[in-house]
Design a protein around this motif. Structure first.
Motif, mmCIF file in Angstrom:
data_model
loop_
_atom_site.group_PDB
_atom_site.id
_atom_site.type_symbol
_atom_site.label_atom_id
_atom_site.label_comp_id
_atom_site.label_asym_id
_atom_site.label_seq_id
_atom_site.Cartn_x
_atom_site.Cartn_y
_atom_site.Cartn_z
ATOM 1 N N UNK A 194 -12.470 10.447 5.195
ATOM 2 C CA UNK A 194 -12.232 9.657 3.993
ATOM 3 C C UNK A 194 -10.738 9.404 3.848
ATOM 4 N N UNK A 195 -10.362 8.144 3.859
ATOM 5 C CA UNK A 195 -8.952 7.744 3.782
ATOM 6 C C UNK A 195 -8.677 7.141 2.415
ATOM 7 N N UNK A 196 -7.577 7.539 1.815
ATOM 8 C CA UNK A 196 -7.248 7.057 0.472
ATOM 9 C C UNK A 196 -5.792 6.611 0.409
ATOM 10 N N UNK A 197 -5.583 5.421 -0.124
ATOM 11 C CA UNK A 197 -4.237 4.931 -0.422
ATOM 12 C C UNK A 197 -4.270 4.358 -1.840
ATOM 13 N N UNK A 198 -3.108 4.055 -2.353
ATOM 14 C CA UNK A 198 -3.021 3.320 -3.611
ATOM 15 C C UNK A 198 -2.145 2.102 -3.355
ATOM 16 N N UNK A 199 -1.783 1.396 -4.406
ATOM 17 C CA UNK A 199 -0.983 0.190 -4.202
ATOM 18 C C UNK A 199 -0.003 -0.012 -5.345
ATOM 19 N N UNK A 200 1.191 -0.469 -4.991
ATOM 20 C CA UNK A 200 2.159 -0.942 -5.986
ATOM 21 C C UNK A 200 2.018 -2.460 -6.024
ATOM 22 N N UNK A 201 1.749 -2.993 -7.209
ATOM 23 C CA UNK A 201 1.479 -4.424 -7.352
ATOM 24 C C UNK A 201 2.453 -5.023 -8.347
ATOM 25 N N UNK A 202 3.090 -6.104 -7.948
ATOM 26 C CA UNK A 202 3.969 -6.844 -8.844
ATOM 27 C C UNK A 202 3.504 -8.284 -8.938
ATOM 28 N N UNK A 203 3.630 -8.881 -10.102
ATOM 29 C CA UNK A 203 3.137 -10.250 -10.290
ATOM 30 C C UNK A 203 4.133 -11.061 -11.104
ATOM 31 N N UNK A 204 4.049 -12.371 -10.939
ATOM 32 C CA UNK A 204 4.904 -13.293 -11.700
ATOM 33 C C UNK A 204 4.086 -14.496 -12.130
ATOM 34 N N UNK A 205 4.183 -14.824 -13.408
ATOM 35 C CA UNK A 205 3.548 -16.032 -13.927
ATOM 36 C C UNK A 205 4.491 -17.211 -13.730
ATOM 37 N N UNK A 221 0.834 -1.205 0.000
ATOM 38 C CA UNK A 221 0.000 0.000 0.000
ATOM 39 C C UNK A 221 0.867 1.251 0.000
ATOM 40 N N UNK A 222 0.600 2.152 -0.916
ATOM 41 C CA UNK A 222 1.309 3.434 -0.994
ATOM 42 C C UNK A 222 0.469 4.515 -0.315
ATOM 43 N N UNK A 223 1.118 5.282 0.540
ATOM 44 C CA UNK A 223 0.395 6.319 1.267
ATOM 45 C C UNK A 223 -0.181 5.829 2.579
ATOM 46 N N UNK A 224 0.187 4.614 2.977
ATOM 47 C CA UNK A 224 -0.362 4.077 4.229
ATOM 48 C C UNK A 224 0.233 4.770 5.457
ATOM 49 N N UNK A 225 1.530 5.052 5.440
ATOM 50 C CA UNK A 225 2.166 5.674 6.604
ATOM 51 C C UNK A 225 1.549 7.040 6.934
ATOM 52 N N UNK A 226 1.313 7.910 5.950
ATOM 53 C CA UNK A 226 0.651 9.178 6.283
ATOM 54 C C UNK A 226 -0.724 8.999 6.925
ATOM 55 N N UNK A 227 -1.459 7.952 6.509
ATOM 56 C CA UNK A 227 -2.754 7.685 7.149
ATOM 57 C C UNK A 227 -2.560 7.411 8.633
ATOM 58 N N UNK A 228 -1.588 6.553 8.941
ATOM 59 C CA UNK A 228 -1.285 6.250 10.345
ATOM 60 C C UNK A 228 -0.823 7.484 11.101
ATOM 61 N N UNK A 287 -9.522 -1.332 -7.199
ATOM 62 C CA UNK A 287 -10.201 -1.681 -5.949
ATOM 63 C C UNK A 287 -9.478 -1.108 -4.738
ATOM 64 N N UNK A 288 -8.156 -1.253 -4.723
ATOM 65 C CA UNK A 288 -7.382 -0.811 -3.567
ATOM 66 C C UNK A 288 -7.287 0.707 -3.462
ATOM 67 N N UNK A 289 -7.558 1.398 -4.566
ATOM 68 C CA UNK A 289 -7.559 2.865 -4.535
ATOM 69 C C UNK A 289 -8.875 3.443 -4.020
ATOM 70 N N UNK A 290 -9.897 2.625 -3.919
ATOM 71 C CA UNK A 290 -11.186 3.137 -3.468
ATOM 72 C C UNK A 290 -11.076 3.677 -2.045
#
Length: 207
Positions: free
Chosen positions: A144-155, A69-76, A133-136
């Motif tokens: 109103x609290x807002x964060x975004x997310x950095x997502x990495x995936x591997x097949x 989650x990006x922006x989570x620390x400022x929320x805390x 979804x995670x940006x909602x």
């Protein structure tokens, strides 16, 4: 009336077996609870790893993802830990819904989440859906609290060594590439915003 000894032995055996079954059942429930994160309800590292190993063994087209989650620390920092917990709980609920019956979600700790899905056919589209979804926003005590997310995936099918460990490593590297791009974007925009703030108000309005 005297009860035959063999009947007594059978009865004692049944009582002991029932007692051990109840004990084993309670022990299993406690162990199962220990593998669930109490805040989000997601599997913890050990519980998730067991299920992820089974998923990739059965589904060679499985994919593994990590989300931070990006922006989570400022929320805390600004709104307190209860607000941060609300964000984490919402993220866990959304990740579970996103996985559906085709995947398993977990929380590794802090604001880092993990998931495995059994088919990567629509992976790119699904990752975009998850990011949305995670940006909602999350509503918490009138804020109103807002964060975004950095997502990495591997097949798994794209890896030289299609193991869970290799997939996690590749997903982690992909996640930090995404996070690096987002950070560079913020750094490039920051001087422009600073310059805009330094303009007189009339000029800002005109702009």
């Amino acid at each position: 009336m005297t009860i035959p000894p063999h009947i007594v032995s059978v009865f004692i055996g049944l009582v002991l077996a029932t007692g051990w079954a109840l004990h084993a059942s309670r022990l299993y429930r406690r162990l199962d609870r220990s593998r669930h994160d109490p805040l989000t309800g997601l599997w913890t590292r050990d519980g998730w790893t067991r299920r992820a190993e089974r998923t990739i063994a059965r589904h060679p087209r499985a994919a593994v993802l990590l989300a931070d989650l990006d922006g989570f620390k400022p929320v805390n920092d600004v709104h307190g830990h209860a607000a941060g917990d609300a964000v984490l709980a919402a993220a866990g609920e959304r990740l579970t819904a996103w996985c559906g019956t085709h995947g398993v979600a977990g929380r590794l700790g802090g604001d880092e989440f993990v998931a495995v899905i059994d088919d990567d056919a629509r992976l790119d589209d699904r990752l975009a859906d998850l990011a949305k979804l995670l940006r909602q926003p999350v509503e918490h005590q009138g804020v109103t609290l807002t964060v975004s997310a950095s997502i990495g995936a591997a097949r798994l099918a794209a890896l030289t060594e299609p193991t869970l460990s290799s997939a996690l490593t590749a997903a982690d590297q992909a996640m930090y590439r995404v996070k690096g791009r987002a950070r560079r974007g913020r750094l490039l925009l920051a001087p422009a915003f600073a310059a805009l703030r330094s303009l007189p108000q009339r000029m800002r309005l005109a702009a």
